[in-house]
Motif scaffolding. Sequence first.
Motif, PDB file in Angstrom:
ATOM      1  N   ALA A  16    -126.432 -55.275  16.304  1.00 59.56           N
ATOM      2  CA  ALA A  16    -125.024 -55.955  15.792  1.00 59.56           C
ATOM      3  C   ALA A  16    -125.196 -56.753  14.869  1.00 59.56           C
ATOM      4  O   ALA A  16    -124.397 -57.108  13.826  1.00 59.56           O
ATOM      5  N   GLU A  19    -126.044 -55.579  11.518  1.00 61.17           N
ATOM      6  CA  GLU A  19    -124.953 -55.129  10.871  1.00 61.17           C
ATOM      7  C   GLU A  19    -123.831 -56.337  10.095  1.00 61.17           C
ATOM      8  O   GLU A  19    -123.494 -56.109   8.972  1.00 61.17           O
ATOM      9  N   TYR A  20    -124.060 -57.434  10.742  1.00 59.41           N
ATOM     10  CA  TYR A  20    -123.212 -58.474  10.416  1.00 59.41           C
ATOM     11  C   TYR A  20    -123.997 -59.073   9.100  1.00 59.41           C
ATOM     12  O   TYR A  20    -123.117 -59.282   8.311  1.00 59.41           O
ATOM     13  N   GLU A  52    -113.372 -56.667   8.552  1.00 58.37           N
ATOM     14  CA  GLU A  52    -114.655 -55.975   8.988  1.00 58.37           C
ATOM     15  C   GLU A  52    -115.769 -57.135   9.469  1.00 58.37           C
ATOM     16  O   GLU A  52    -116.475 -57.100  10.378  1.00 58.37           O
ATOM     17  N   ALA A  56    -117.354 -57.655  13.031  1.00 57.21           N
ATOM     18  CA  ALA A  56    -118.787 -57.557  13.325  1.00 57.21           C
ATOM     19  C   ALA A  56    -119.356 -58.832  13.877  1.00 57.21           C
ATOM     20  O   ALA A  56    -120.395 -58.752  14.708  1.00 57.21           O
ATOM     21  N   ARG A  59    -118.679 -58.926  17.643  1.00 50.44           N
ATOM     22  CA  ARG A  59    -119.491 -58.007  18.255  1.00 50.44           C
ATOM     23  C   ARG A  59    -120.806 -58.743  18.385  1.00 50.44           C
ATOM     24  O   ARG A  59    -121.459 -58.751  19.592  1.00 50.44           O
TER      25      ARG A  59
END
Length: 114
Positions: A16, A19-20, A52, A56, A59
């Motif tokens: 996560a 991705e961030y 988005e 992220a 999350r």
Amino acid sequence: MNRKEKQAYLNQYQRALKEYKILKSNLESTHSIDYNHVKSTVHKTLGAKIQELDEAHTRVIEWYLKIDKLIGNDIILGYRFLLGYSLEEIAEVLNCSITTVKRRIRDSLDRLEI
């Protein structure tokens, strides 16, 4: 859960976070807000990219809290799964061998209840 499944679960925070960081980098790149740069494909609007990125980030926080609660005071699992240290870095910080670090991680994962 077996040891591999536990490791995969604990690695969710690092995934996560990665991705961030990618989304944040894409948003901050020069072409993300350059209106004079023409692209040949359809891209998300700036607002959609920001939304988005916020999702992220949420999350990342949720996974951090889950993993932190699961591992509790286990320093080695914290270094490995929350801070993302390599085995070599953990061994250096704790002043022990990589073999000892691997053994402690295995033992900690075996005791961990998910």
